[in-house]
Design a protein around this motif. Structure first.
Motif, PDB file in Angstrom:
ATOM      1  N   HIS A   1     -38.840   4.908  31.427  1.00 20.78           N
ATOM      2  CA  HIS A   1     -37.957   4.302  30.435  1.00 20.78           C
ATOM      3  C   HIS A   1     -37.843   5.229  29.219  1.00 20.78           C
ATOM      4  O   HIS A   1     -38.859   5.771  28.761  1.00 20.78           O
TER       5      HIS A   1
ATOM      6  N   CYS B   1     -31.396   4.772  21.569  1.00 18.85           N
ATOM      7  CA  CYS B   1     -31.589   5.486  22.832  1.00 18.85           C
ATOM      8  C   CYS B   1     -30.631   6.671  22.918  1.00 18.85           C
ATOM      9  O   CYS B   1     -29.417   6.505  22.788  1.00 18.85           O
TER      10      CYS B   1
ATOM     11  N   CYS C   1     -34.099  -0.720  32.518  1.00 26.52           N
ATOM     12  CA  CYS C   1     -33.157   0.296  32.023  1.00 26.52           C
ATOM     13  C   CYS C   1     -32.126   0.529  33.113  1.00 26.52           C
ATOM     14  O   CYS C   1     -32.491   0.667  34.282  1.00 26.52           O
TER      15      CYS C   1
HETATM   16  S1  SF4 Z   1     -30.403   0.679  29.418  1.00 26.09           S
HETATM   17 FE1  SF4 Z   1     -29.204   2.265  28.360  1.00 26.09          FE
HETATM   18  S2  SF4 Z   1     -29.767   2.060  26.176  1.00 26.09           S
HETATM   19 FE2  SF4 Z   1     -31.290   0.966  27.378  1.00 26.09          FE
HETATM   20  S3  SF4 Z   1     -32.940   2.402  27.663  1.00 26.09           S
HETATM   21 FE3  SF4 Z   1     -31.625   2.565  29.478  1.00 26.09          FE
HETATM   22  S4  SF4 Z   1     -30.149   4.191  28.988  1.00 26.09           S
HETATM   23 FE4  SF4 Z   1     -31.117   3.589  27.053  1.00 26.09          FE
END
Ligand code: SF4
Ligand SMILES: Nc1ncnc2c1ncn2[C@@H]1O[C@H](COP(=O)(O)OP(=O)(O)OP(=O)(O)O)[C@@H](O)[C@H]1O
Ligand SMILES: [Mg+2]
Length: 326
Positions: A243, A289, A314
């Motif tokens: 993650h 992120c 994620c």
């Molecule tokens: S879902 Fe998108 S915003 Fe969330 S950690 Fe993963 S890549 Fe980053």
């Protein structure tokens, strides 16, 4: 074998500003703890770690979701059974002074939980308090002292002794070494490990220090804004984060990590953790992120078991960490 703790979509919300706002401190967390393991919970300040720990020892009642202790719903138990259950699940806090009365001698503070339960004679309770103090490395002379006559590390040993007199099954250790001098932290962690073996304890070990968590834990959960982002074996998480938040924590780690545990590309966490009153839509890590895309704002990533025992939330789990985007 059943789990010692099982949480399903656990939520603990606080009402603030006269009920106008809701702080979603823990906002949908699921996990199970095995007997005898050390389960580390790591995350920045305000991520909900202490709230989760307090919910596990029934100091806070869940707003929603379920918690099972020893395969029973503690809130469905009768008064006596609930108290028995509470005794098996104890907590030690960061502040060494939090549970110590400055006007009580150390022996009396350690004996106090037994006095409340009324177990045995006073002489027997005193003997047990002194024996447990000895076990945590405090000789008999310390029993006669007052808290101000002890160092922070010694007071933290007293706090451990206080909960050990109750012979708990599980101890939540909430930043138990964070207030201590770095030079004695390793000694304290070794003491926790020794006590675990000797008393068959299970630990929920809360910390913001990756060095501490990987030193002591079997498994680790990474928490952000009331949710788990990732969970798995401690070594796996440190060596191969799946993650982006875990990777950012690893690369931002101020305590020197062995170079093989550091990710190739340094990603330092930008900005502040958002408010748990109105967390970002979709993935709540998306505002910080480096890999966020449109889907991250519109859709909340599922909590999925990507590999056996390895859970991640994620959309791009495992594809973006280590600085690579495939
Ligand atoms: S879902 Fe998108 S915003 Fe969330 S950690 Fe993963 S890549 Fe980053
Ligand atoms: N009793 C309360 N009433 C209202 N808000 C609270 C309460 N307790 C905690 N919070 C809020 O819930 C969020 C999570 O707090 P918590 O103490 O669980 O975080 P934490 O991860 O332990 O942080 P730290 O690393 O600073 O100890 C924070 O935004 C905090 O301000
Ligand atoms: Mg805390």
């Amino acid at each position: 074998m059943t789990s010692i703790v099982e949480a399903k979509d656990l939520r603990v919300h606080f009402s603030t500003s006269g009920g106008a706002e809701t702080v979603k401190a823990v906002d949908g967390v699921s996990f199970a703890m095995n007997r005898g393991e050390t389960f580390g919970v790591i995350g920045e300040s305000g991520s909900g770690k202490s709230t989760l720990g307090r919910a596990v020892v029934c100091l806070l009642k869940p707003t929603a979701g379920a918690i099972r202790l020893d395969d029973a719903d503690p809130y469905a138990l009768s008064g006596a059974a609930f108290r028995k259950n509470r005794r098996d699940y104890q907590i030690v806090f960061q502040d060494p002074n939090a549970a110590l009365n400055p006007r009580m001698r150390i022996r009396d503070s350690v004996r106090e939980p037994l006095d409340i339960l009324g177990e045995g004679t006073r002489a027997e309770r005193n003997a047990r308090a002194v024996a447990v103090l000895d076990r945590v490395g405090l000789r008999a002379e310390f029993a006669e002292r007052y808290p101000h006559e002890l160092s922070g590390g010694q007071k933290q040993r007293v706090n451990i002794a206080r909960v050990l007199t109750l012979r708990p099954k599980l101890v939540v250790c909430d930043e138990v070494v964070a207030a201590l001098d770095v030079s004695i932290q390793a000694d304290m962690l070794n003491l926790f490990a020794d006590l675990q073996r000797e008393f068959g304890l299970t630990y929920l070990f809360i910390t913001h220090d990756l060095g501490v968590v990987s030193h002591i834990s079997d498994r680790v959960a990474v928490m952000y804004l009331g949710k788990f982002m990732e969970m798995g074996g401690a070594d796996d998480i440190a060596e191969r984060p799946l993650h982006p938040y875990t990777e950012a924590l690893l690369s931002a780690e101020p305590v020197p990590l062995p170079s093989h545990l550091r990710s190739g590309q340094r990603i330092v966490l930008q900005g502040e953790i958002p408010s748990p009153i109105s967390p970002p839509s979709g993935c709540r890590f998306r505002t910080r992120c480096p890999f966020a895309e449109d889907i991250c704002a519109s859709s909340e990533p599922e909590w999925r078991e990507l590999e056996p025992g390895r859970y991640v939330a994620c959309h791009f789990a495992g594809q973006v960490t280590k600085g690579r985007k495939s």
